[in-house]
Design an enzyme around this catalytic site. Structure first.
Site, PDB file in Angstrom:
ATOM      1  N   ASN A 100       0.818  -1.192  -0.001  1.00 45.77           N
ATOM      2  CA  ASN A 100       0.110   0.033  -0.068  1.00 45.77           C
ATOM      3  C   ASN A 100       0.652   1.231  -0.094  1.00 45.77           C
ATOM      4  O   ASN A 100       1.884   1.230  -0.490  1.00 45.77           O
ATOM      5  CB  ASN A 100      -1.103  -0.076   1.294  1.00 45.77           C
ATOM      6  CG  ASN A 100      -2.312   0.629   0.739  1.00 45.77           C
ATOM      7  OD1 ASN A 100      -2.385   1.590   0.266  1.00 45.77           O
ATOM      8  ND2 ASN A 100      -3.382  -0.278   0.747  1.00 45.77           N
ATOM      9  N   ARG A 101       0.217   2.240   0.740  1.00 46.99           N
ATOM     10  CA  ARG A 101       1.059   3.623   0.147  1.00 46.99           C
ATOM     11  C   ARG A 101       1.811   4.198   1.447  1.00 46.99           C
ATOM     12  O   ARG A 101       1.401   4.066   2.750  1.00 46.99           O
ATOM     13  CB  ARG A 101      -0.172   4.628  -0.009  1.00 46.99           C
ATOM     14  CG  ARG A 101      -0.693   4.557  -1.403  1.00 46.99           C
ATOM     15  CD  ARG A 101      -2.219   5.031  -1.550  1.00 46.99           C
ATOM     16  NE  ARG A 101      -2.561   4.776  -2.922  1.00 46.99           N
ATOM     17  CZ  ARG A 101      -3.251   3.811  -3.121  1.00 46.99           C
ATOM     18  NH1 ARG A 101      -3.688   2.887  -2.427  1.00 46.99           N
ATOM     19  NH2 ARG A 101      -3.791   3.558  -4.529  1.00 46.99           N
ATOM     20  N   HIS A 126       3.275  -0.029  -2.866  1.00 48.99           N
ATOM     21  CA  HIS A 126       3.727  -1.532  -2.796  1.00 48.99           C
ATOM     22  C   HIS A 126       5.116  -1.652  -3.057  1.00 48.99           C
ATOM     23  O   HIS A 126       5.675  -2.594  -3.749  1.00 48.99           O
ATOM     24  CB  HIS A 126       2.837  -2.225  -3.864  1.00 48.99           C
ATOM     25  CG  HIS A 126       1.343  -2.149  -3.711  1.00 48.99           C
ATOM     26  ND1 HIS A 126       0.842  -2.198  -2.370  1.00 48.99           N
ATOM     27  CD2 HIS A 126       0.523  -2.208  -4.608  1.00 48.99           C
ATOM     28  CE1 HIS A 126      -0.641  -2.405  -2.723  1.00 48.99           C
ATOM     29  NE2 HIS A 126      -0.695  -2.403  -3.903  1.00 48.99           N
ATOM     30  N   HIS A 200      -1.803  -9.744  -3.542  1.00 52.71           N
ATOM     31  CA  HIS A 200      -2.573  -8.967  -4.392  1.00 52.71           C
ATOM     32  C   HIS A 200      -3.528  -9.840  -5.425  1.00 52.71           C
ATOM     33  O   HIS A 200      -3.492  -9.692  -6.635  1.00 52.71           O
ATOM     34  CB  HIS A 200      -1.677  -8.093  -5.263  1.00 52.71           C
ATOM     35  CG  HIS A 200      -2.557  -6.751  -5.436  1.00 52.71           C
ATOM     36  ND1 HIS A 200      -3.251  -6.553  -6.408  1.00 52.71           N
ATOM     37  CD2 HIS A 200      -2.675  -5.413  -4.799  1.00 52.71           C
ATOM     38  CE1 HIS A 200      -3.672  -5.378  -6.549  1.00 52.71           C
ATOM     39  NE2 HIS A 200      -3.485  -4.528  -5.458  1.00 52.71           N
ATOM     40  N   TYR A 202      -6.368 -11.402  -7.766  1.00 49.83           N
ATOM     41  CA  TYR A 202      -7.779 -10.605  -8.221  1.00 49.83           C
ATOM     42  C   TYR A 202      -8.703 -11.742  -8.388  1.00 49.83           C
ATOM     43  O   TYR A 202      -8.524 -12.294  -9.236  1.00 49.83           O
ATOM     44  CB  TYR A 202      -7.346  -9.892  -9.778  1.00 49.83           C
ATOM     45  CG  TYR A 202      -6.687  -8.761  -9.865  1.00 49.83           C
ATOM     46  CD1 TYR A 202      -6.096  -8.336  -8.678  1.00 49.83           C
ATOM     47  CD2 TYR A 202      -6.861  -7.772 -10.888  1.00 49.83           C
ATOM     48  CE1 TYR A 202      -5.174  -7.088  -8.740  1.00 49.83           C
ATOM     49  CE2 TYR A 202      -6.242  -6.842 -10.909  1.00 49.83           C
ATOM     50  CZ  TYR A 202      -5.183  -6.128  -9.920  1.00 49.83           C
ATOM     51  OH  TYR A 202      -4.534  -5.072  -9.976  1.00 49.83           O
ATOM     52  N   ASP A 266     -11.565   0.981  -3.490  1.00 51.87           N
ATOM     53  CA  ASP A 266     -10.122   1.150  -3.235  1.00 51.87           C
ATOM     54  C   ASP A 266     -10.019   1.679  -1.830  1.00 51.87           C
ATOM     55  O   ASP A 266      -9.389   2.651  -1.720  1.00 51.87           O
ATOM     56  CB  ASP A 266      -9.393   1.907  -4.278  1.00 51.87           C
ATOM     57  CG  ASP A 266      -7.846   1.783  -4.366  1.00 51.87           C
ATOM     58  OD1 ASP A 266      -7.419   0.996  -3.334  1.00 51.87           O
ATOM     59  OD2 ASP A 266      -7.041   2.208  -5.237  1.00 51.87           O
ATOM     60  N   GLU A 329      -7.063  -7.372   0.160  1.00 51.84           N
ATOM     61  CA  GLU A 329      -5.593  -7.251   0.496  1.00 51.84           C
ATOM     62  C   GLU A 329      -5.344  -7.094   2.313  1.00 51.84           C
ATOM     63  O   GLU A 329      -5.533  -6.127   2.721  1.00 51.84           O
ATOM     64  CB  GLU A 329      -5.127  -6.037  -0.151  1.00 51.84           C
ATOM     65  CG  GLU A 329      -4.982  -6.279  -1.526  1.00 51.84           C
ATOM     66  CD  GLU A 329      -4.790  -4.862  -2.253  1.00 51.84           C
ATOM     67  OE1 GLU A 329      -3.542  -4.341  -1.954  1.00 51.84           O
ATOM     68  OE2 GLU A 329      -5.695  -4.351  -2.944  1.00 51.84           O
TER      69      GLU A 329
END
Length: 366
Positions: A100-101, A126, A200, A202, A266, A329
């Site tokens: 993440n950030r 990431h 991660h 999908y 998100d 996640e």
């Protein structure tokens, strides 16, 4: 996009199988700079199949039967070779050193300021330009009693992407006889450093098409508030009566109008768990009414990022697969290193980071 495909067709048929029951190892291909990539295929007695690549410790495919017994890929399968940036376009990879950030790629640790690489505008996402998802991991099969398993290990050098400390990180993928895919993470360091790991993948339990009517429950009454760059403000939001309210079973696409203009999720959910608890607890449940497949997410992590494809009803002019995925996640909160009141992501020498997430699958009969 999610159709069952001849995944990993480049794998060498001549490659030797592992001696561990339910695990096969094969040559997948090479990276652009010639590093060998292997694929491990885990198969349980129920016919479920998981494929894991050494590159990025990536969950490349996961195949499970529907209520008719027909297998399909329920994650976006990884095909081809890593792209020019080193990773796969649609990835089930492990994200780190910090998933993440990190706001502006900056943080202060023990009185020292650090600048890590910015790869999402002025922020880091990431792990930077070459995160854990873009490197090759060492792998070994395990004789696990619960089912076929593979352990992948990577050593991140001191200073990699600007982070302090030499970190040794491992993840074990186990496919149990009960159709549970378990991920067990561990890590150690020789200097204090932030660490936040996630997978991660999908998912689409239908195997193809949109996910608007897949029914979701999330065990969270709060989420972390964020700005336009998805950087947490440090505040918490109550999810009740908002687009984030999945406290009761709700179709994924039920509140698309409230998600404008992005029309996608998100968002980081603050999972309901006792303060300080590291127990494996229920985080989310998703059910596809068509295939009958269901999945529960259980984790020791305090947060879960829900990330989806754009949730726009198909128009007939666009492929239905545009609506075709959701990510769960499990992780610590985004930018936790800059918010002291968030659960800490700091790993110190002498400590061992441990985290477990389970994806538990079931079939709902008509």
């Amino acid at each position: 996009m999610l159709a069952a495909v001849a995944l990993l067709a480049t794998a060498s048929a001549a490659s030797a199988s592992s001696s561990v029951t339910g695990v096969q190892r094969a040559h997948y291909g090479e990276t652009a700079d010639g590093v060998r990539i292997d694929v491990f295929t885990l198969t349980n007695a129920r016919g479920a199949v998981a494929k894991v690549l050494t590159h990025g410790a990536t969950l490349a495919d996961l195949q499970l039967p529907d209520r008719t017994g027909r297998n399909a890929s329920i994650v976006i399968p990884v095909t081809g070779k890593p792209g020019p940036q080193g990773g796969f376009p649609s990835s089930g990879a492990i994200m780190g050193r910090v998933a993440n950030r990190i706001a502006h790629g900056r943080f202060t640790l023990d009185g020292r300021d650090y600048q890590v690489t910015a790869n999402s505008g002025v922020h880091q996402l990431h792990g930077g330009r070459v995160g854990f998802n873009k490197v090759n991991w060492q792998a070994e099969t395990l004789d696990a009693s619960e089912g076929p398993a593979v352990k992948l290990t990577y050593v991140s050098a001191d200073g990699e992407e600007g982070y302090p400390g030499r970190v040794t990180v491992s993840v074990v993928y186990t496919l149990t006889a009960q159709n549970v895919l378990r991920l067990d993470y561990s890590a150690t360091t020789d200097k204090p450093t932030p660490l936040n790991l996630t997978n991660h993948a999908y998912f689409n339990l239908g195997g193809t098409g949109d996910v608007l009517d897949h029914v979701l429950t999330v065990n969270a009454t709060r989420a972390t508030a964020a700005d336009a760059d998805l950087i947490p403000t440090g505040q918490y939001l109550e999810v009740k009566d908002t687009a984030l309210d999945f406290t009761r079973p709700t179709p994924v696409g039920a509140r698309t109008a409230l998600l404008a203009p992005a029309r996608r999720y998100d968002h980081n959910f603050v999972l309901n768990r006792p303060a300080g608890s590291k127990a494996l607890l229920f985080a989310a449940r998703i059910q596809d009414p068509h295939s009958g497949r269901g999945m529960e997410v259980w984790t020791t992590e305090p947060g879960m990022m829900l990330y989806t494809s754009p949730l726009t009803p198909p128009t007939g002019k666009e492929p239905a697969a545009r609506n075709g995925f959701y990510c769960f996640e499990t992780q610590h909160y985004p930018d936790a290193v800059n918010h002291p009141h968030f659960p800490s992501t700091i790993l110190r020498p002498g400590e061992t980071f441990r985290s477990t997430t389970e994806f538990r699958f079931s079939i709902q009969e008509r």
